[in-house]
Design an enzyme around this catalytic site. Structure first.
Site, PDB file in Angstrom:
ATOM      1  N   CYS A   1      -7.740   9.198 -44.070  1.00 22.45           N
ATOM      2  CA  CYS A   1      -7.672  10.191 -42.987  1.00 22.45           C
ATOM      3  C   CYS A   1      -6.299  10.832 -42.881  1.00 22.45           C
ATOM      4  O   CYS A   1      -6.157  11.913 -42.306  1.00 22.45           O
ATOM      5  CB  CYS A   1      -8.060   9.562 -41.644  1.00 22.45           C
ATOM      6  SG  CYS A   1      -6.856   8.390 -40.999  1.00 22.45           S
TER       7      CYS A   1
ATOM      8  N   CYS B   1       0.837  -1.202   0.000  1.00 20.94           N
ATOM      9  CA  CYS B   1       0.000   0.000   0.000  1.00 20.94           C
ATOM     10  C   CYS B   1       0.875   1.257   0.000  1.00 20.94           C
ATOM     11  O   CYS B   1       1.684   1.446   0.904  1.00 20.94           O
ATOM     12  CB  CYS B   1      -0.920  -0.026   1.229  1.00 20.94           C
ATOM     13  SG  CYS B   1      -2.046   1.362   1.234  1.00 20.94           S
TER      14      CYS B   1
END
Lengths: 426, 438
Positions: free
Chosen positions: A352, A141
């Protein structure tokens, strides 16, 4: 007639039998009885109960989660929540109850304590007595708990990882999973330390230390608590590449390759799951995807993985587990004479220009742009300039419009270790 | 009560035809844009708006920046977003306009950005250059005239606009269908343009009436004529001046200038003659005002209609019946129009010819939409060809210092967006003419 039975997702993680490899990771979704029961009803094979600590329980702040979005889609979230904020006995009682009601499912007890032998041993024994099938050591943690000398404060020091693992192994007779933090320089140092301490499996990765965004009005990092914020643990799809690499580092390392790995990090779909297993994981833990969509996502993880295994002819997870490890090599071992070129399918091209400008501005000026008499915009690869980098294929919005085609240049396999340019060969 | 609810229904018929996108929809739609390189949509836009850039700016939540990108090229980006036939311009060119995908809703995204700026930005986005001491007269406060005035003022010239009508905006104010320009948008946009400063508009000034080209030449350093097409073609039939026979442009103007649409008079059996967007606007609005039968009659086939197929479909879905290959033969009237007779037509060796077959339609209202033309009497001395003012590549007419643009010149389609481009380019040409950098 095909007499093969359906592939089985049953797996064995460090000696623990599970109906499938899909467990929920230690986090808010496994915080209490109701969540865990709902998860089991949805089909999850196991849960790692939200991390327990010694009383008095911690106090969590409000708010707790920050988000990282791109084009409206969530690529990752982070959290600043601590471990379970309920009394230890409440959690222990609920674990006993769920174990009794769901005997075919796995519950792993996650725990965390200060760096004292007594604390780890006492807490581990209490949790083991509930009947959990294993214990996971939260050494990862990265927020809050580490400032109190716990979580990643331990996980970042290999000697402490080894010591804590050994303490717990000395007092319990169920499998011990050491959960590793990615907030380190080399994951192998932590994995090897856990192994020396006698762990039965490593679980990785825990969350990545992060600030997901800065609130430009409050001038504070998110999530904000009042007008301040702090760094938190980053998770979700964005961390999957980091986790895949760390799992592979362990499975292709000679000394750690046989460690059982419970893989965690951005698993959202069956494909993600298959990738971690292909790199050698024996079990999986999921959190963010469930937080974003609910426990029902396990349905498609199960159906998708089963379907893919059936298609590939894999009967069990062991049939393909680790199959990609051998092909994951150091850069030095890559074939420097392999050559691939982009090929644009003019029929499916929608004109494109993304491939052209990406290559022209940032790569090798290998895609020309011409306008035909009828106005059609034509993009063509100059093979002599193309280095096969994949960028055009990556930016192309049309699936399968740009193909990367290996070319036979007549050259033999040669990697850096046997390349004459390598000074080591002189 | 019943009457009130009926009136409400009619007014509701004139709500926004295309609902604006909310923020969520705009972000989602902008996310579909591929951000093409050297994009085809830019080339398809008469004003060359950098469409991929403004859509990227919407996506990055720089909506004001997106509006600035649009307005830099097209100061009437708000109107064009509402009325442009995007299906034959930018959206037709969109690379996603394929059988397996849909083009980006460029018009709606443009409206989202410009509306956001006009609503939320307190300051006009452009500044005037240092005053040049030169003066420009603009005749006509329509799209061409206002675009020219705005750009000329930006370039540092003092501009006076002379407008024949009571309000500015030209066709934006008087000529477009009401459901395309809700909430008095034309006037809001005019106010927005005027916020730049340096532009004065004088209304009720008509060339050939109380306004004289020669006087303007004496009093201003340059002149721009953007008078549009102020008169209409006639059918050349007997009874054309009978009550109930109207020009479609006048009918549309009355709708636009009446706040409570239920007060606009409309027939029960309405015939619209013509095949352009004006004919469609008139027919659809007649239907929405409550006409029972609206029939649009055109002497040729659907392929020859100048209205876009999108507009033709709009008419059909609004219940307008379309009769093709029919030419007006006579107006049957007493004091008021009662019927119209048509003769069926066909093409023979490439020419349109009448057949022997005729038919009659009931009519208590006939709307003529067979085209508008330049008022030639007002333009003494300026060369005109095929009914349009002749200009050179710098928008200058046959008289030095007199420039022209918009529908009054022959420059592609008679579209708002083309008029804006003409006005903008003419302002740059005027600037060069007056000695500035173009």
């Amino acid at each position: 007639m095909d007499i093969r039975s359906k592939p089985s997702l049953k797996c064995n993680v460090a000696g623990i039998e599970s109906i499938n490899p899909f467990w929920l990771a230690s986090a808010p979704p496994t915080d209490k009885y109701i969540n865990v029961v709902r998860a089991f009803e949805a089909g999850w094979g196991g849960v790692v109960w939200k991390t327990l600590g010694e009383d008095p329980a911690v106090v969590n702040v409000s708010s707790r989660y920050g988000v990282h979005k791109n084009r409206g889609n969530i690529v990752g979230i982070n959290n600043i929540e601590l471990i379970s904020d309920r009394p230890l006995q409440t959690n222990l009682d609920e674990i006993i109850r769920v174990r009794k009601e769901w005997p075919d499912r796995v519950i792993i007890g996650s725990m965390m304590a200060v760096i004292e032998e007594r604390a780890w041993k006492e807490l581990a024994v209490k949790i083991a007595e509930t009947g959990v099938q294993g214990i996971e050591l939260n050494l990862g943690c990265p927020h809050g708990m580490c400032e109190r000398g716990m979580g990643s404060a331990i996980g970042q020091v290999p000697e402490m990882v080894e010591k804590v693992t050994r303490w717990v192994k000395e007092v319990v007779d169920i499998p011990v999973f050491t959960k590793l933090t990615p907030n380190i320089t080399n994951i192998l140092w932590s994995a090897e330390a856990a192994q020396k301490g006698g762990c039965d499996a490593v679980a990785l990765i825990n969350t990545v230390n992060s600030i997901t965004s800065v609130d430009l009005d409050l001038m504070a990092p998110t999530p904000t608590v009042g007008d301040q914020g702090t760094h938190g643990g980053y998770c979700g799809a964005a961390v999957k590449p980091i986790a895949l690499n760390m799992v592979a580092e362990i499975t292709r390392n000679h000394d750690t390759k046989d460690l059982n790995i419970s893989a965690i990090g951005g698993i959202e779909t069956w494909k993600d799951a298959a990738e971690f297993i292909a790199l050698g994981a024996v079990g999986l833990q999921v959190c963010t995807a469930a937080m974003l969509y609910g426990f029902r996502i396990v349905d498609d993880m199960i159906a998708g993985l089963t379907g893919w295994m059936e298609e590939k002819g894999y009967q069990t997870i062991e049939d393909f587990r680790g199959k990609a490890v051998g092909n994951t090599v150091d850069w030095n071992n890559l074939d420097m004479n392999f050559d691939t070129k982009a090929l644009i399918d003019q029929d499916s091209c929608i004109e494109c220009g993304r491939c052209h400008i990406a290559c022209e501005d940032t790569s090798h000026q290998a895609i020309t742009f011409d306008v035909a008499d009828n106005g059609k915009r034509i993009f063509t690869v100059i093979d002599d300039e193309c280095v096969g980098c994949n960028l055009c294929q990556i930016v192309c919005p049309v699936p399968e419009c740009i193909d990367m085609v290996p070319v036979d240049n007549g050259l033999e396999y040669m990697n850096w270790t046997n390349n004459p340019l390598n000074p080591m060969n002189n | 009560m019943a009457q009130d609810s009926c009136n409400n229904t009619i007014n509701n018929n004139f709500d926004d035809l295309h609902k604006p996108l909310n923020l969520q929809q705009a972000i989602a739609e902008s996310g579909r844009c591929l951000y093409c390189y050297d994009a085809p949509c830019i080339q398809a836009c008469p004003t060359s708006i950098d469409i991929p850039t403004f859509i990227h700016q919407i996506r990055s939540e720089n909506t004001i920046g997106a509006a600035n990108t649009i307005l830099t090229q097209n100061i009437m980006g708000g109107t064009c977003a509402r009325v442009c036939p995007t299906e034959v311009l930018c959206e037709e060119a969109c690379v996603l306009n394929t059988s397996i995908d849909q083009p980006i809703e460029i018009g709606l995204l443009q409206r989202h950005a410009v509306d956001h700026l006009m609503k939320n930005s307190k300051q006009h986005p452009f500044e005037r250059a240092k005053n040049t001491g030169k003066s420009v007269a603009v005749v006509g406060a329509g799209p061409a005239g206002l675009a020219c005035a705005h750009r000329a003022s930006m370039l540092g010239h003092d501009v006076t606009v002379y407008e024949a009508k009571e309000k500015s905006g030209g066709l934006n104010e008087y000529g477009l269908a009401a459901y395309k320009m809700v909430d008095d948008f034309a006037q809001n946009e005019t106010d927005f343009i005027m916020d730049l400063g340096g532009i004065k508009v004088i209304h009720n000034q008509r060339l050939g009436d109380n306004l004289n080209l020669e006087n303007l030449q004496n009093n201003y350093d340059a002149i721009f004529i953007g008078v549009g097409l102020s008169s209409t073609w006639s059918l050349d039939l007997d009874n054309e001046d009978t009550e109930g026979v109207l020009d479609a442009v006048d009918f549309i103007e009355s709708i636009r200038q009446t706040k409570d649409k239920s007060q606009v008079e409309v027939g029960n059996d309405v015939i619209v003659i013509g095949a352009g967007n004006t004919a469609i606007d008139a027919a659809v609005q007649a239907k929405r005002l409550g006409a029972e039968n609206v029939t649009l009659v055109y002497r040729r086939g659907e392929e020859q209609m100048s209205a876009t197929s999108w507009e033709v479909n709009l008419a059909r879905t609004n219940g307008v019946s379309i009769k093709l290959w029919s030419a007006p033969k006579c107006i049957i009237a007493d004091e008021h129009v009662a019927q119209m007779e048509f003769v069926k037509t066909k093409t023979k060796e490439g020419k349109l010819v009448e057949t022997n077959f005729t038919y009659t339609l009931e009519a208590d209202m006939v709307l003529k939409a067979i085209g508008q033309k330049l008022e030639l009497d007002d333009l003494n001395g300026i060369d005109v060809e095929r009914g349009k003012i002749v200009v050179d590549e710098n928008y200058q007419s046959s008289i030095e210092g007199v420039f022209a643009g918009g529908d009054a010149i022959d420059c592609g389609e008679d579209l708002t967006v083309q008029a804006v481009e003409d006005g903008k380019q003419a302002a740059h040409a005027i600037n060069s003419f007056l000695g500035g950098d173009s």
